[in-house]
Design an enzyme around this catalytic site. Structure first.
Site, short mmCIF file in Angstrom:
data_model
loop_
_atom_site.label_atom_id
_atom_site.label_comp_id
_atom_site.label_asym_id
_atom_site.label_seq_id
_atom_site.Cartn_x
_atom_site.Cartn_y
_atom_site.Cartn_z
N THR A 115 0.79 -1.22 0.00
CA THR A 115 0.00 0.00 0.00
C THR A 115 0.83 1.28 0.00
O THR A 115 0.27 2.36 -0.16
CB THR A 115 -0.92 0.01 1.23
OG1 THR A 115 -0.11 -0.15 2.40
CG2 THR A 115 -1.93 -1.13 1.17
N GLU B 34 -10.01 0.02 2.79
CA GLU B 34 -11.18 -0.82 2.55
C GLU B 34 -12.30 -0.14 1.78
O GLU B 34 -13.03 -0.78 1.02
CB GLU B 34 -11.75 -1.31 3.89
CG GLU B 34 -11.33 -2.70 4.28
CD GLU B 34 -10.09 -2.72 5.14
OE1 GLU B 34 -9.70 -3.80 5.59
OE2 GLU B 34 -9.50 -1.66 5.38
#
Length: 759
Positions: free
Chosen positions: A471, A726
């Protein structure tokens, strides 16, 4: 020193500006070392034996052919190592299934033996020659299977809600929606396989394993083996994909450690792709009964959401997304309930947006159904049901810009050109559908620590046991340190992914960036305060008599409010000829004061956005999709997707855009392709490989546009960071299902949506 207390207000200089990954070159040139790549001298190789039955017992093994394989070294099973380890503790859900601790078979693909040999090829050959004798029983695979056991969820960490009288309000509502929805079993399939290498040096164990929580893995393995956590080191500097699958400990690690101890040499395991479907966790299938009641204007009077989730026999693991669906809209009467169905399956676990991905699907589809019934635009329906406060607790939201996301997204997407009549928009043989849905994910933050070292030459080093799961965590840490210390980004080096570093939180739940950046910020601020105090205490320096709280580090200088400047080397040199160092702990308000102590032990002290006592904290977004469905073949295409998000401070917009986009693409695959197929008779997965487990590829993905709305939220945490890992996936499945209805007039409530659903 340990730092706690208020974070010093300071304008951002680098936070919020796009930056390329500081580890990007290492990754694309192969210099980044993943745990699977670690070369440990003299390592033997392990190969797992897994069960071919889903319920029963292992009676015995015939190893005559196995032992004859050149290079064979050892075989582990319940017959010789059962008492040497305990099952791993689960992060949620209580007990889990055993493996080599007994002869019991809980599920298909369960580890029942480990072969060790000099080479991978020899271990694999020897494993294929193990003959296993089992006593099989008839398994229960899923919902409705004979022998599956249903019970209400009992989990002190999760809540059911009963606000008002939802049943009575539904019974008297002017307009209602009453429907059932299903989401399928799904598996993470990270590209980096589930690998483990273990080596002992006396009583010290080193583990190289891809992990989203190295301190958690350390503590769990120590518990399994009955040893001191301080005697275990876990190394995981990079992770080649995880999505929740590598957040907790699995049974394999302890057994490979035991194999290494038995042999007196390192042992490496590379589990196969199909074994990864059963030796790690997955997203369980869910079933939902969603009922909405509204008045003639579309204002909700009742929201009733009951869910069912599959888990293993001993576990009560559940995700309980009703904690979010109950908070989405201004319903005065709310009733939620979650049920657990025990089957002969492995224990599920976290998978990207664990609660919201399956639970928001029925709610957002039902809202669309209500809009159609009322003849109201689905965005307008959401606007009429926008809550001023949390409908469950009455708390204020830290910030809530859902409708701003819808307004900005609708304008960019061209929503006003949508003809609301199903089947009315066409392009030749293609039926066109436009759909939308809300996205929401709780803003979480956990306790974390960091150590920052600042040298007189203006270079800084940040050390913490954080995790980069792809990420861009290395980069956001470097940006934060550079921002607070007034340095160029290239002047900051970051070390992470090792339990020899200060402990950091789990990289999951969209919490990691918020958690680790606050710890880094505190350490940097401590250094600034130390330097400023020394400068103002000196009678000879340019800052004599200045207020130390008004000095800051900027562009390699110590700077006063009047523009007075001193080179950083001089400012640091006033204190030490060498480097300065600060260690800081960040314990968010609402967590116990001993949170860092529990973190050292491998437990996760986390403050969840929906569990706070001061505010309810979420990120929000709006998804828009265009689908095209061929009127003859019912082929489904998605040429356009747009997501608009309000998610607080965005530390690095460049990598953030990739996170949002990746989530949206995964949502597309989840809506149209992704499903782990189960043979209900054998309780066995039938597409346990990435050739047959369908995911979205380039040919499936058209234009994907991401909008990041500016949002300042100083109530969520001092830096205003909400987390974005998310939310990109949440609601995409519903937006696509709603678009399919708009194109065809056919409502599909079971995922994934396939051609046969539209014939």
């Amino acid at each position: 020193m340990t730092i706690q207390g208020p974070i010093r207000p300071q304008p951002f200089s680098l936070i919020g500006k796009p930056a390329t990954r500081i580890d990007g070159a290492a990754k694309v040139t192969g210099r980044a070392i993943y745990p699977s790549d670690e070369s440990v001298p003299h390592a033997a190789n392990a190969y797992l034996i897994t069960s071919s039955v889903a319920r029963g017992r292992v009676v015995g093994f015939d190893l005559s052919e196995t032992r004859a394989v050149p290079g064979f070294l050892d075989f582990l099973s319940h017959e010789n190592v059962a008492s040497e380890a305990k099952p791993p503790k689960q992060m949620a859900g209580g007990e889990t299934t055993t493996t080599l601790e007994s002869d019991r078979v809980w599920h298909d693909g369960q580890i029942i033996g480990v072969v060790v040999a000099d080479s991978f090829e020899a271990a694999r050959e020897a494993a294929f020659k193990v003959h296993v004798r089992t006593e099989a029983e008839t398994p229960a695979a899923t919902f409705g299977s004979p022998g599956a056991e249903e019970e209400p969820r009992e989990d002190e960490q999760k809540e059911d809600f009963a606000v008002g009288d939802a049943a009575a309000a539904f019974a008297t509502a002017e307009v209602t929606v009453d429907a059932w929805y299903d989401t399928p079993t799904q598996h993470h399939n990270p590209i980096e396989l589930f690998t483990t290498t273990c080596a002992w040096n006396g009583g010290q164990l080193t583990i190289w394993e891809p992990s989203q929580f190295v301190y958690g893995l350390r503590g769990n393995v120590a518990q399994q083996l009955g040893i001191d956590p301080e005697s275990v080191r876990v190394v995981s500097k990079f992770v080649g994909g995880a999505f929740g699958a590598k957040g907790g400990a699995t049974a394999r690690t302890a057994w490979i450690a035991i194999a290494a101890r038995r042999l007196g040499r390192p042992v490496k395991l590379v589990a196969t792709r199909d074994q990864g479907f059963t030796i790690a966790t997955y997203r369980a299938e869910t079933r939902h009964h969603l009922r909405l009641g509204a008045d003639a204007e579309g204002r909700l009077t009742s929201l009733i959401h009951e869910g069912w989730e599959v888990t293993s026999r001993p576990s009560y693991y559940n995700v309980s997304g009703t904690e979010s669906t109950a908070r989405m809209y201004a319903a005065p009467n709310i009733l939620t309930r979650v049920n657990i169905v025990h089957a002969d399956r492995s224990t599920p676990g976290f998978m990207r947006a664990p609660p919201e991905q399956p639970y928001m699907f029925p709610l957002e589809c039902a809202m669309d159904e209500l809009a159609v019934t009322l003849g109201v635009d689905p965005i307008e329906l959401r606007r009429r049901n926008e809550p001023a406060r949390d409908p469950v607790t009455g708390l204020a939201f830290s910030s809530r810009n859902l409708m701003a996301c819808f307004d900005a997204g609708a304008a960019q997407f061209g929503w006003k050109r949508r003809d609301p009549r199903p089947g009315s928009m066409r392009d030749g043989d293609w039926l066109i559908g436009l759909g939308c849905a809300s996205a929401a994910y709780a803003s979480n933050i956990a306790g974390s620590t960091a150590r920052v070292i600042l040298r007189p030459d203006g270079e800084a080093q940040v050390k913490l046991a954080g995790h980069d799961v792809g990420t861009g965590a290395y980069t956001v840490v470097a940006i934060t340190a550079a921002d607070r210390l007034g340095l160029a980004l290239e002047k900051v080096r970051v070390e992470m992914g090792d339990t020899e570093l200060p402990p950091a939180s789990l990289a999951a739940g969209s919490s990691h960036t918020a958690s680790i950046t606050h710890a880094v910020t505190r350490a940097c601020d401590a250094l600034t305060a130390q330097i400023a105090a020394a400068a103002t205490a000196s009678n000879a320096g340019p800052f004599a008599g200045h207020d130390p709280d008004r000095l800051s580090l900027r562009d390699g200088f110590l700077v006063g409010p009047d523009g007075t400047r001193e080179p950083l080397a001089d400012a640091v040199g006033r204190i030490s000829a060498g480097a300065l160092e600060a260690y800081a702990e960040n314990v968010p308000d609402g967590l116990p004061l001993d949170a860092i102590g529990t973190l050292y032990q491998g437990q996760l002290p986390i403050l969840r956005g929906q569990k706070r006592k001061d505010v309810t904290a979420y990120s929000y977004g709006a998804h828009f999709v265009e689908v095209r469905i061929h009127r003859r073949t019912c082929e489904i295409r998605v040429p356009r997707m747009l997501g608009a998000f309000a998610a607080g401070t965005i530390v690095n917009p460049l990598t953030a855009r990739s996170q949002f986009m990746g989530g949206m693409i995964w949502g597309l695959g989840s809506a149209l392709l992704e499903k782990t197929e189960i043979d209900a008779r054998a309780a066995r997965y039938t597409n346990d490989n990435i050739a047959e487990y369908q995911i979205a590829v380039n040919a499936d993905v058209g234009e994907v546009e991401v909008m990041m709305l500016p949002e300042a939220d100083d109530a969520v945490n001092p830096l205003g960071i909400k987390g974005i890992g998310e939310i990109g996936i949440v609601g995409v499945n519903a937006a696509i299902a709603n678009a399919v209805f708009h194109a065809t007039g056919r409502r599909v409530r079971r995922l994934p949506i396939r051609i046969e659903d539209l014939l």
